[in-house]
Design a protein around this motif. Structure first.
Motif: not given
Length: 420
Positions: A81-90
């Motif tokens: 999902g998109t939330g997980d995709a953004v979290k990949a940038c942490h």
């Protein structure tokens, strides 16, 4: 040290409905990959660092953007999902504090100005999240924006989770956000998969931020065309048509005449000088530079690497590839010029050809200023035609048999004619 503002572009999806082995964001619109337009919009809006989240076709996307110095990559290892995709940038952004645009790589029509407006408003309002929304005649496929009786943002409801009343809402979420970091990470930690897709929805993050007492604002600053997401070949064709209209409108505003826009194709990388005219059924593709007061077409094809200086004419059924026409040069009908340097005021006759390919390698042809190339002549590269030379009709100038300036040649193979 990460320089802000930051833009995060989500480009990890498979795009199964495209039925392609190519990463979805690399499908081209008017000659350039979709993601190129999103990257450029983010840059022009003020983003200083761009992070592209890759997944399916990651190597393809990395290769396509390898020459972009301001792009970093994060990898979404599983499609959660998109939330997980953004979290990949942490990992990249863990020490960054400031605004982060979040965009999707399959919306190539997004314009820089509304993104710049959102960044400005987020700074002015000190908002934890600013959503760019659009009001559209057909909201099918988009998450809906729910507001309270005072018009304040409440939450986003995805299409699959909408009830009958929510489905008729016309204000939609096209996945265009500005989040304040590091606050976004707190909201991402709250996400769960209790939804129809079983994924971590980024769309739930604004509601979580609001529940934490942080300011969230939704602004309808985007047009319907801005938010066309490409998920099918039909969507790709729609995006192409809209982008082509924008490209042509830009050049007409800059003083270029396009006689029949509906039957003309101009690549997004083309530049054209004022007072040039493009006639119908012409195709200008790749990185092509056209000067002022040129005449193109009808039925002309200018290919990548072509440069036309001021006052050049490329007429009906003429193809030019990786060639440079100097000022005033003319090829008015039925000719092919590939890998050629054409001098100023040279004239290329009908059906003349520069034979640039020998079956293994491509070679260059140089034609001097004021040279006259007769109808049906074939110039076998590599070869040089001197300034003011004349090549007779149907002559074949064989490779390496250069023609001196002012000389006249004719025949097969071409031989000098005696002076009269």
């Amino acid at each position: 040290m990460i320089q802000g503002p930051v833009a995060i572009i989500l480009a990890a999806g498979h795009g199964k409905r495209m039925k392609s082995e190519k990463a979805k964001v690399l499908h081209e619109v008017c000659g350039q990959p979709m993601i190129h337009y999103v990257v450029e919009a983010a840059r022009q809006a003020g983003a200083k660092t761009i992070i592209v989240v890759v997944g399916y076709g990651a190597d393809q996307v990395r290769a396509a953007l390898a020459d972009e110095p301001d792009i970093l990559f994060a990898t979404q290892t599983r499609q959660l999902g998109t939330g997980d995709a953004v979290k990949a940038c942490h990992t990249i952004l863990k020490d960054y504090q400031g605004p982060a645009l979040v965009l999707v790589g399959d919306e190539p029509l997004i314009r820089p100005q509304p993104l710049a407006d959102l960044l400005h408003r987020q700074h002015e309002d000190a908002a934890a999240c600013l959503l760019g929304t659009a009001i559209v005649p057909d909201p099918t496929g988009f998450g809906r924006i729910l507001r309270d009786s005072a018009g304040r943002f409440l939450r986003i409801v995805e299409q699959r989770d909408c009830n009958a009343e929510e489905r008729v809402i016309a204000e939609v979420n096209p996945s265009c956000y500005v989040f304040d970091l590091p606050g976004l990470w707190d909201a991402l930690d709250k996400l769960d998969t209790s939804n129809a897709q079983g994924e971590y929805y980024l769309t739930d993050a604004p509601s979580w931020l609001q529940s934490m007492g942080r300011k969230v604002v939704a602004l309808p600053v985007l047009d319907a065309d801005d938010i066309l997401g490409v998920n099918t070949r039909q969507h790709l064709a729609q995006a192409h048509a809209i982008m082509q209209a924008r490209i042509q409108d830009h050049w007409m505003t800059e003083g270029v005449s396009i006689v029949d826009p509906r039957n003309t194709y101009i690549d997004g990388r083309v530049t054209i000088g004022p007072d040039s005219v493009v006639f119908p059924f012409s195709v200008i593709s790749g990185t092509v530079k056209i000067g002022s007061q040129c005449r193109i077409g009808p039925f002309a094809h200018l290919r990548d690497g072509t440069v036309l200086d001021d006052g050049v004419e490329v007429g009906a059924f003429v193809e030019v590839n990786r060639s440079h026409f100097e000022a005033g040069a003319r090829a008015r009908h039925l000719a092919y010029l590939g890998d050629a340097q054409v001098g100023s005021n040279a004239n290329i006759g009908a059906t003349a050809v520069t034979a640039n390919f020998d079956g293994r390698d491509k070679h260059r042809t140089t034609i001097g200023a004021n040279a006259m190339i007769g109808s049906g002549a074939i110039l076998v590269a590599p070869v040089t035609i001197g300034a003011g030379a004349t090549i007779g009709a149907n002559a074949v100038v064989t490779k390496g048999q250069d023609v001196a300036g002012g000389q006249t040649v004719a025949g097969i193979p071409a031989r000098p004619l005696p002076n009269r």
